[in-house]
Design a protein around this motif. Structure first.
Motif, mmCIF file in Angstrom:
data_model
loop_
_atom_site.group_PDB
_atom_site.id
_atom_site.type_symbol
_atom_site.label_atom_id
_atom_site.label_comp_id
_atom_site.label_asym_id
_atom_site.label_seq_id
_atom_site.Cartn_x
_atom_site.Cartn_y
_atom_site.Cartn_z
ATOM 1 N N CYS A 1 3.115 4.590 0.885
ATOM 2 C CA CYS A 1 3.028 5.965 0.378
ATOM 3 C C CYS A 1 2.176 6.858 1.275
ATOM 4 O O CYS A 1 1.531 7.798 0.800
ATOM 5 N N SER A 2 2.175 6.600 2.569
ATOM 6 C CA SER A 2 1.405 7.426 3.497
ATOM 7 C C SER A 2 2.125 8.748 3.725
ATOM 8 O O SER A 2 3.340 8.853 3.610
ATOM 9 N N ALA A 3 1.343 9.779 4.064
ATOM 10 C CA ALA A 3 1.922 11.088 4.359
ATOM 11 C C ALA A 3 2.805 11.025 5.593
ATOM 12 O O ALA A 3 3.788 11.759 5.703
ATOM 13 N N CYS A 4 2.477 10.152 6.538
ATOM 14 C CA CYS A 4 3.282 10.019 7.750
ATOM 15 C C CYS A 4 4.698 9.553 7.426
ATOM 16 O O CYS A 4 5.683 10.104 7.926
ATOM 17 N N THR A 5 4.815 8.538 6.594
ATOM 18 C CA THR A 5 6.134 8.017 6.260
ATOM 19 C C THR A 5 6.916 9.014 5.419
ATOM 20 O O THR A 5 8.138 9.134 5.558
ATOM 21 N N LYS A 6 6.225 9.751 4.571
ATOM 22 C CA LYS A 6 6.905 10.802 3.806
ATOM 23 C C LYS A 6 7.514 11.831 4.760
ATOM 24 O O LYS A 6 8.660 12.265 4.585
#
Length: 385
Positions: free
Chosen positions: A306-311
């Motif tokens: 749930c990291s912002a990078c993967t989002k």
């Protein structure tokens, strides 16, 4: 003497069918019609509201972004911005298997037969998770020389046609190809790139090199499109016979632009490449998402971090699939994205990733069945009143 049959008339009461409908008075008919009308007035608008609300949610679940605590990054502009999100605590895989192994093993397995049988040999004594992730190099940074190239072991794989072998020989030695440093093909088929997974400083320089080419990104994308079209012609026999090298290379060429953008995403809070953050993380779930355009599906037992990078990476993928000018080149991403989006939404919430339109079609059919059910219920209630 002939006796004629009796004159027709109303049958005696004992011959009447008890199930036959009886005459209905006009007042009774009016009351029944009024009851049906009232039920229709109540239930039909309710069904329409249900369809409208479901359609709006299905076709644009991003409307729930107000509940998200993570920003969407843009690799060209957000390196200058800061966010207020914090890294999510890493999860463990559902099957209970330890995820402490380095991400280099993951990418070594992705290279398959294209990268030969060589095994990545670490250049540092510590695993990536124990190293500090370096910040993005400055504008005047230097790139490794020589720069890693795809198929750096050899091109000795069996080809079905000499024209296909000649195509690969020529392509890999041309300036338009080598100067664009394709992240997609390095991830897929470069031993040097795989080995660099164990040294974040070295990997940082390589990723910077893929993002900062002497030829601009648009021209590089055009170059790769030209090579892809040429491969389709020169390697037609190999593609027809399922030659893995020809097929995987075409996938890598077609996904050049989206994978370059994905590899160049920057975490604005740390000024580090998101890709390096994924390699650094002992939980390999984030690393899985970078191989989606190559047709490599995420394991079903993966729990997203749930990291912002993967989002942001998933947003980048969805935009590419939703764009008619790029979606035709991302057929493998389309097949692998759907399951990844479901996993991401299940673990991180509806705003974390957007499901494809095909999913909405199924839900629309469900809404249609609900509408029919409501209409049928209205008829039953009106009849029984």
């Amino acid at each position: 003497m002939f006796t004629p049959p009796p004159s027709p008339g109303l049958p005696p009461d004992q011959f009447k069918d008890p199930a036959a409908p009886r005459p209905v008075s006009p007042d009774t008919l009016k009351r029944a019609t009024g009851r049906r009308t009232r039920w229709a007035i109540v239930l039909v608008p309710l069904a329409l509201v249900l369809i409208t609300a479901s359609t709006r949610y299905i076709t644009h679940p991003a409307a729930f972004d107000i509940f998200s605590d993570g920003p969407t990054l843009d690799w060209e502009t957000l390196s200058q911005r800061s966010g207020d999100w914090a890294a999510h605590e890493p999860h463990h895989r559902r099957d209970g298997v330890s995820t402490a192994s380095s991400a280099s093993a993951t990418f070594a397995s992705l290279s398959g037969s294209n990268s030969g049988s060589a095994t990545a040999s670490p250049t540092t004594t510590s695993s990536p998770s124990q190293q500090t992730v370096p910040v993005v190099p400055g504008a005047n940074a230097s790139v490794p020389n020589p720069f890693p190239q795809p198929w750096d072991s050899d091109l000795s794989q069996n080809f079905s046609s000499l024209s296909c072998f000649d195509f690969f020989q020529n392509m890999t030695n041309t300036v338009p190809f080598r100067s664009c440093r394709p992240f997609s093909l390095l991830l897929q088929a470069s031993n040097a790139f795989i080995e660099a997974q164990s040294n974040l400083e070295e990997l940082n320089d390589i990723v910077w090199g893929t993002c900062n080419t002497n030829i601009d990104a648009d021209q590089c994308a055009a170059n790769m499109a030209w090579f892809s079209n040429s491969l389709a012609t020169q390697c037609a026999e190999d593609l027809e016979q399922g030659n893995s090298m020809a097929m995987n290379t075409k996938i890598g060429l077609d996904s050049y632009a989206v994978m370059r953008s994905g590899g160049c995403l920057i975490d604005p809070t740390t000024d580090t490449y998101c890709y390096l953050d994924a390699v650094h993380n002992s939980n390999p779930s984030d690393s899985y998402f970078y191989s989606l355009p190559l047709g490599v599906s995420i394991p079903n037992n993966t729990i997203a971090s749930c990291s912002a990078c993967t989002k942001s990476l998933m947003t980048l993928y969805y935009d590419g699939l939703d764009n008619s000018s790029t979606s035709s080149d991302l057929t493998m991403l389309k097949s692998s994205y759907a399951n990844a989006a479901k996993i991401a939404v299940a673990d991180c919430g509806t705003s974390y990733a957007t499901l494809l339109h095909e999913s909405s079609a199924l839900s629309q059919r469900t809404v249609s069945w609900l509408l029919l059910l409501l209409v049928g219920l209205a008829s039953v209630l009106a009849t029984s009143s």
